[in-house]
Design an enzyme around this catalytic site. Structure first.
Site, short mmCIF file in Angstrom:
data_model
loop_
_atom_site.label_atom_id
_atom_site.label_comp_id
_atom_site.label_asym_id
_atom_site.label_seq_id
_atom_site.Cartn_x
_atom_site.Cartn_y
_atom_site.Cartn_z
N HIS A 1 0.82 -1.21 0.00
CA HIS A 1 0.00 0.00 0.00
C HIS A 1 0.86 1.27 0.00
O HIS A 1 0.56 2.25 -0.68
CB HIS A 1 -0.92 -0.04 1.22
N GLU B 1 1.98 1.88 -3.41
CA GLU B 1 0.88 2.44 -4.21
C GLU B 1 0.86 3.97 -4.07
O GLU B 1 0.73 4.70 -5.06
CB GLU B 1 -0.44 1.82 -3.77
N HIS B 2 1.03 4.46 -2.83
CA HIS B 2 1.10 5.92 -2.64
C HIS B 2 2.32 6.51 -3.36
O HIS B 2 2.23 7.57 -3.98
CB HIS B 2 1.21 6.24 -1.15
N GLU C 1 -3.44 7.73 7.62
CA GLU C 1 -4.53 6.96 7.03
C GLU C 1 -4.92 5.81 7.96
O GLU C 1 -6.10 5.53 8.18
CB GLU C 1 -4.13 6.42 5.65
#
Lengths: 446, 450
Positions: free
Chosen positions: B77, B80-81, B157
């Site tokens: 993840h 992905e950022h 997040e």
């Protein structure tokens, strides 16, 4: 870097990307019974979507019956005519349709989606909901308890607490200060007689706005609308909501809660949808804070400093007031810094306005991205309703790009000054924020 | 239950809440889709839809959080950022800016099994976004300067989605009991202690290990032709060299021999949230012959107003304010079948469980009728037509399936496969997985934190 230049070259010339007019052709349909609807006929998929809105939502609820519109909306698919709750919902399911009802401060809405082959039966269920809701004891008790449970749960949710308090601070005794769902006490006191009276008073043909999209002809739609809504009163009896303006006090209020991330709702006065500066304000806010990860606020708070995952603020035009409302979540140790950065970005936009490049980019984004939201029959139906609700005219989709494109840099600077005032920004923080200067601790009431 | 972590909030595509009705199946019989493969191994799917001059581009990488090295939870993840933080030719942050300047919208998301990136743009901007997306397939350039603040972003997040939410914290704990060994037990977003230590090199290692044209699926949906896409895909993705990518081989889940009950109290919880989960086959792993029957089972038990769970527990006996069943076979490894409910205030867990057990026992012992099965199947198949009513929807359905190793044929035959499920199949499927001696029951209740 030379590669950047190469990619940037793809952007020239800047063109308007709005859909060509033929892509969405809106036809006005008027029925024998005096009902008007907008229709986008599209036979490519055997589906019909319809949105129906009545002007006037939760803000019309009497103070002691706050939440009555929402409570009623929750009951309209809980039995009507000969069908009890289970029979009604089973019929909707067996028709592979969806029928939902919801309420905002200014609107009571029904959303219908059906296979075109089943349209007649689904319109008939909608007719039953509006003309012969049963309000049987068991579903009324169940839904009432469900709403009250939801209100109790919201009292423990940081986002809900922050939003509730923010609206309360700004709107004091005006209905906009209240939750659309009412209070535990008001919902407990609403009777089914109250609901029937509310429906009779509010659901007049003169308050109705309808958008229909998909596999249906104008002739068939006319028949359906008359048989569904023909018996509604021509005129609604309900009164109007009074005009108001949020009185943003520019304070920072804190509600203590032991959570790792402080949740912040913030904002100030905005403008209404019919304000002559609307399109300029839309562009300015897109650059400042509503344009996703490319907005100035996101750049400063998230990308450069890693102070938050989510940060944004946008215009929220209500019928009787305009506000700017935003949110950010930041760890307790750094939330004070996030607030300072937001104030600073706000001030710079107020003082200097956007740059010419920001203005151009934002206009291209706002005109180009709009058609992307017209992706399904349901989304187009919702757009048709909102255009009518705001009195924008049947040619609005064709005019929108030009309205945005004509915004000048001078306009943008003037409106940034008019709209944005860091001293008026009010913040509600829920969490355990550290080093927050000038914050006022509060314990939220119900 | 697949949690999806988005680079940016506010997209309505994916709900993070438990799906109380039957899990959304892939519905695709009705859209036209063509596929081809480039010489470098990139699989390309085109889904023409000419209702409006818009297109969706999606690139799906066949890797996700379940492929992370031990101790590096959250790196899929995080990468992905970081895919938005620059390449050899695009400066950090410029990717989304260029898309926006062209009137487009973009985002990305990560699950245990796949990582996907997408843009929605006017059809005449497809060339531009294909150029951008293909560029970052091979040319990512990141340094500590952009990685450090972005690490703070993903930790924020986590605080927002998990740390601030008792229900999400509890779900994380439940997953660790459901999966004894398989990496599905580790949260997609990562354990916070490990997230703090993720480095630029960790992200680059994951990128170089998994991101390659031969480990990706490109989906273009909207106002395009297959010929156009062939030309553009060859031009932009074609030159990216094929690279050796490891087999996606996760550790095998050992046999479960015990059940578990987890409880958590939190003062911010106002009603008891109850759940029970069972390991179940996916389309690919386990008793895959039951993958369709279990979808029908979930729909029969909890997918409708007259279903035994909703009607029995919420309407008739008023023990719960919501109740349902969930099952999603779209997993690379084992899936889960679950029941969940919110208890009405004042109802004890014992009373609720007795009622639920009764319903499940009845289902196992022949209580499900042919009529219930037929109605459920009919609803599921009829609803498939709505999948055609959008441009972005079919791209997600097709992309996910192919990223999980399924084929276009598998998607196209979904309605037929659902249609072929019999009452006996549903009973057999229920009997094969609903074993309470290995189930995980979770009870999240109001009360002071211990």
């Amino acid at each position: 870097m030379k590669g950047v230049v190469r990619l940037a070259a793809l952007l020239v010339p800047v063109v308007l990307l709005a859909l060509p007019a033929h892509a969405v052709t809106i036809e006005e349909v008027k029925t024998a019974q005096g009902i008007t609807a907008w229709l986008v006929e599209d036979h490519s998929v055997p589906v019909v979507s319809m949105d129906v809105a009545f002007r006037g939502g939760a803000a019309l609820d009497p103070q002691d019956k706050a939440g009555i519109a929402n409570f009623t909306a929750d009951l309209l698919d809980e039995g009507a005519g000969d069908l009890d709750s289970t029979a009604y919902q089973s019929k909707v399911e067996d028709l592979s349709a969806s029928l939902t009802f919801d309420v905002s401060q200014d609107m009571f809405a029904a959303h219908m989606r059906t296979l075109s082959a089943n349209a007649t039966s689904v319109f008939d269920l909608l007719r039953l909901s509006f003309t012969a809701p049963r309000f049987d004891d068991a579903p009324v008790a169940r839904v009432r308890a469900h709403i009250i449970d939801g209100l109790a749960s919201a009292e423990k949710q940081p986002n809900a607490i922050a939003a509730r308090l923010w609206w309360k601070n700004g709107f004091a005794d005006h209905p906009y200060a209240r939750s659309v769902r009412g209070t535990k006490e008001s919902v407990a006191g609403i009777s089914t007689d109250d609901m029937r009276a509310m429906m009779h008073d509010r659901f007049g043909k003169d308050q109705m706005v309808i958008g229909v999209v998909g596999d249906i002809t104008p002739a068939k739609l006319k028949d359906m609308l008359d048989s569904t809504f023909g018996t509604l009163p021509d005129h609604a009896a309900a009164g109007a909501t009074v005009e108001t303006q949020e009185r943003a006090p520019g304070e920072v209020k804190v509600v203590a809660m032991p959570i790792p991330q402080s949740v912040v709702i913030f904002g100030e006065n905005g403008i209404k949808r019919n304000d002559p500066d609307w399109y300029t304000a839309l562009v300015v806010m897109n650059i400042l804070s509503s344009g996703g990860l490319t907005s100035r606020v996101a750049l400063e708070v998230r990308e450069q400093r890693g102070l938050a995952y989510s940060v944004s603020a946008s215009l929220n035009p209500l019928q009787h007031a305009g506000v700017i409302i935003g949110q950010v979540g930041s760890q307790n140790a750094r939330v004070a810094q996030a607030i300072d950065v937001i104030r600073d970005v706000w001030k710079r936009m107020h003082d200097d306005g956007p740059t010419a490049k920001e203005l151009t980019d934002s206009k291209t984004y706002l005109t180009g991205s709009f058609p992307l939201s017209l992706d399904s029959t349901g989304q187009i139906a919702a757009t048709l309703v909102s255009i009518q609700f705001d009195h924008l005219g049947i040619d609005y989709l064709n005019r929108r790009a030009a309205l945005i494109d004509k915004v000048t840099l001078a306009d943008a600077k003037r409106v940034a000054k008019r709209l944005l005032d860091p001293a008026m920004l009010s913040f509600v923080v829920v969490g355990s924020p550290e080093n927050l200067q000038g914050a006022q601790r509060v314990i939220p009431g119900g | 239950m697949t949690l999806q972590f988005l680079r940016r909030l506010s997209l309505p595509f994916f709900s993070l809440s438990l799906v109380l009705a039957a899990a959304l199946p892939s519905r695709a019989e009705l859209f036209e889709a063509h596929d081809f493969t480039l010489p470098n191994g990139l699989q390309v799917v085109v889904i023409p839809n000419h209702r409006a001059p818009i297109v969706t581009q999606m690139v799906w990488y066949k890797t996700g959080a379940a492929d992370e090295p031990t101790g590096k939870s959250g790196i899929a993840h995080f990468l992905e950022h970081l895919m938005f933080r620059g390449t050899k030719t695009v400066t950090p942050g410029a990717f989304s800016r260029i898309v926006a300047q062209n009137g487009g919208r973009d985002n990305a998301f990560t699950t245990h099994d796949y990582t996907a990136y997408f843009q929605n743009v006017a059809a005449d901007r497809l060339d531009m976004v294909m150029k951008l997306e293909s560029d970052r397939m091979a040319n990512l350039v990141i340094s500590d300067k952009v990685v450090e603040p972005e690490r703070e972003v993903i930790i924020e997040e986590r605080r927002m989605r998990i740390g601030n939410s008792p229900a999400a914290l509890f779900d994380e704990q439940l997953e660790t009991s459901l999966f004894l060994h398989h990496p599905y037990r580790i949260p997609t977003i990562g354990w916070e202690n490990e997230m703090h230590r993720l480095t630029t090199q960790d992200a680059l290692d994951f990128y170089h290990r998994w991101y390659a044209p031969n480990n990706a699926v490109l989906v273009i949906s909207g106002d395009v032709t297959t010929e156009q896409v062939k030309t553009l895909a060859t031009k932009y993705y074609g030159p990216i060299p094929r690279r050796a990518v490891p087999q996606r081989q996760r550790v095998e889940e050992p046999a479960k021999v015990a059940s578990a009950r987890l409880t958590m109290k939190n003062p911010r919880v106002t009603q008891i949230n109850w759940s029970r989960q069972y390991l179940a086959p996916s389309y690919r792993v386990g008793d895959t012959k039951y993958a369709y029957a279990l979808q029908v089972l979930a729909e029969v038990l909890g997918g409708s107003a007259a279903s035994p769970l909703y009607k029995g527990l919420v309407i008739d006996r008023t023990l719960a304010t919501s109740a349902g069943a969930s099952y999603d076979p779209n997993m690379f490894d084992l899936a889960t079948f679950g029941f969940s409910a919110t208890l009405k205030n004042g109802v004890s867990v014992d009373d609720f469980e007795a009622a639920l057990d009764g319903i499940v026992k009845q289902a196992l012992e022949g209580g499900i009728t042919a009529e219930q099965v037929d109605r459920a199947k009919q609803r599921m198949m009829s609803n498939a037509v709505y999948a055609r009513d959008s441009v972005a929807g079919p791209a997600r359905i097709v992309g996910m399936a192919l990223a999980l190793g399924r084929s276009l044929n598998d998607i196209q035959s979904w309605p037929d496969k659902i249609g072929a499920v019999t009452l006996n199949d549903v009973r057999a499927a229920a009997q094969s997985i609903l074993h309470d001696d290995t189930a995980i029951t979770g009870i999240l209740m109001p009360g002071p934190t211990s």
